[in-house]
Design an enzyme around this catalytic site. Structure first.
Site, PDB file in Angstrom:
ATOM      1  N   ARG A   1       0.854  -1.185   0.000  1.00 17.73           N
ATOM      2  CA  ARG A   1       0.000   0.000   0.000  1.00 17.73           C
ATOM      3  C   ARG A   1       0.892   1.239   0.000  1.00 17.73           C
ATOM      4  NH1 ARG A   1      -4.089  -1.821   4.917  1.00 17.73           N
ATOM      5  NH2 ARG A   1      -5.043  -3.608   3.860  1.00 17.73           N
TER       6      ARG A   1
ATOM      7  N   ASP B   1       1.859   5.142  -0.101  1.00 21.46           N
ATOM      8  CA  ASP B   1       1.216   6.306   0.500  1.00 21.46           C
ATOM      9  C   ASP B   1       0.916   7.386  -0.535  1.00 21.46           C
ATOM     10  OD1 ASP B   1       1.255   5.294   3.115  1.00 21.46           O
ATOM     11  OD2 ASP B   1       3.303   5.996   3.435  1.00 21.46           O
TER      12      ASP B   1
ATOM     13  N   TYR C   1      12.884  -0.746  -3.757  1.00 19.99           N
ATOM     14  CA  TYR C   1      12.463   0.650  -3.790  1.00 19.99           C
ATOM     15  C   TYR C   1      13.617   1.520  -4.253  1.00 19.99           C
ATOM     16  CZ  TYR C   1       8.256  -0.286  -0.941  1.00 19.99           C
ATOM     17  OH  TYR C   1       7.047  -0.743  -0.478  1.00 19.99           O
TER      18      TYR C   1
ATOM     19  N   ARG D   1      11.392   5.969   3.867  1.00 22.95           N
ATOM     20  CA  ARG D   1      11.376   7.433   4.005  1.00 22.95           C
ATOM     21  C   ARG D   1      12.051   7.882   5.305  1.00 22.95           C
ATOM     22  NH1 ARG D   1       5.210   8.781   3.009  1.00 22.95           N
ATOM     23  NH2 ARG D   1       5.919  10.900   3.571  1.00 22.95           N
TER      24      ARG D   1
END
Length: 258
Positions: free
Chosen positions: A55, A57, A115, A203
């Site tokens: 999921r 953001d 990522y 992050r």
């Protein structure tokens, strides 16, 4: 949903700028899942419910999000991407489709994810990359950043970089590759691959590593923050715009294909 005849899997790319994340939201809030399910319903002739590998953001992008859904729709799988893309806005694209075994789950069968987090060193704001990279307005010490990132490779407790509010799960993860790649013109990206990631983990890592690059946190202090397993010691969460889900891995190419 599993009573339906077919389990279809899609790889999806999207620009997350205009969406409130991937996960379905209640209108008028719009997420990628809302838009994709609406287009698939038209193609399949029935309502569908997607399950996603992750999921993302609000504001986060994806090159290789993976979803699956069950349907009685009869459209040949090789025609599905073109049919769905004709109904989608240009910032969401289905890049692949295949039919999987009934027990395949895009979420639960995943064995790893990759990522990238993009940054740009700027002297003035760049209006053309503001939604696609974290713009930093001071020079960064890339060597110090690489030294800090190297500490994260391996199997560790990543609690220092775990945001509150995520699903309950062990904070121990394995990151087997992290690298900082220069892309020219002040642009560079951090590539991270591992068997799983905690809520906001990438992050929070990047915000703390950028502070190392800015000289606000020493490499030694970064090591202490990591070892403390205390989120309160790390830096505030980095902007979503720099984060990209590159791909989802399924062990030994086991993506459930029939």
């Amino acid at each position: 949903m599993k009573a339906r005849a077919r389990n279809l899997v899609l790889t999806v790319a999207y620009d997350g700028t205009n969406y409130h994340g991937f996960q379905r939201q209640t209108p008028p809030v719009v997420a990628v899942q809302n838009v994709l399910e609406r287009a698939l319903a038209k193609v399949c002739g029935e309502q569908v419910e997607l399950a996603a590998a992750g999921r993302t953001d609000a504001g986060v992008h994806a090159y290789g999000q993976v979803v699956n859904f069950f349907t009685d729709g009869r459209i040949p799988v090789e025609r599905l991407p073109r049919a769905v893309n004709g109904l989608l806005p240009p910032d969401i694209v289905v890049t692949k489709a295949w039919e999987a075994q009934r027990d395949f789950s895009a979420r639960h069968a995943a064995t790893g994810k990759a990522y990238a987090y993009r940054l740009e060193e700027c002297t003035i704001p760049n209006p053309f990359t503001r939604n696609y990279a974290w713009q930093i307005f001071r020079p960064l010490d890339h060597a110090a950043m690489r030294a800090a990132l190297s500490m994260l490779v391996g199997t560790h407790d990543y609690s220092s970089f775990r945001a509150a509010g995520g699903a309950p799960m062990s904070p121990v993860r394995t990151l087997d590759e992290i690298r900082l790649d220069e892309e020219g013109a002040g642009r560079f990206s951090c590539y991270l691959h591992g068997n799983g990631f905690l809520y906001h983990m990438v992050r929070n890592i990047m915000s703390t590593v950028v502070n190392v690059g800015l000289g606000r946190i020493s490499v030694e202090r970064f090591a202490a923050i990591f070892a403390a397993c205390d989120r309160r010691l790390a830096s505030p969460t980095a902007p979503a715009c720099g984060l990209y889900l590159l791909r989802v891995d399924y062990g030994n190419e086991d993506d459930g294909r029939m």
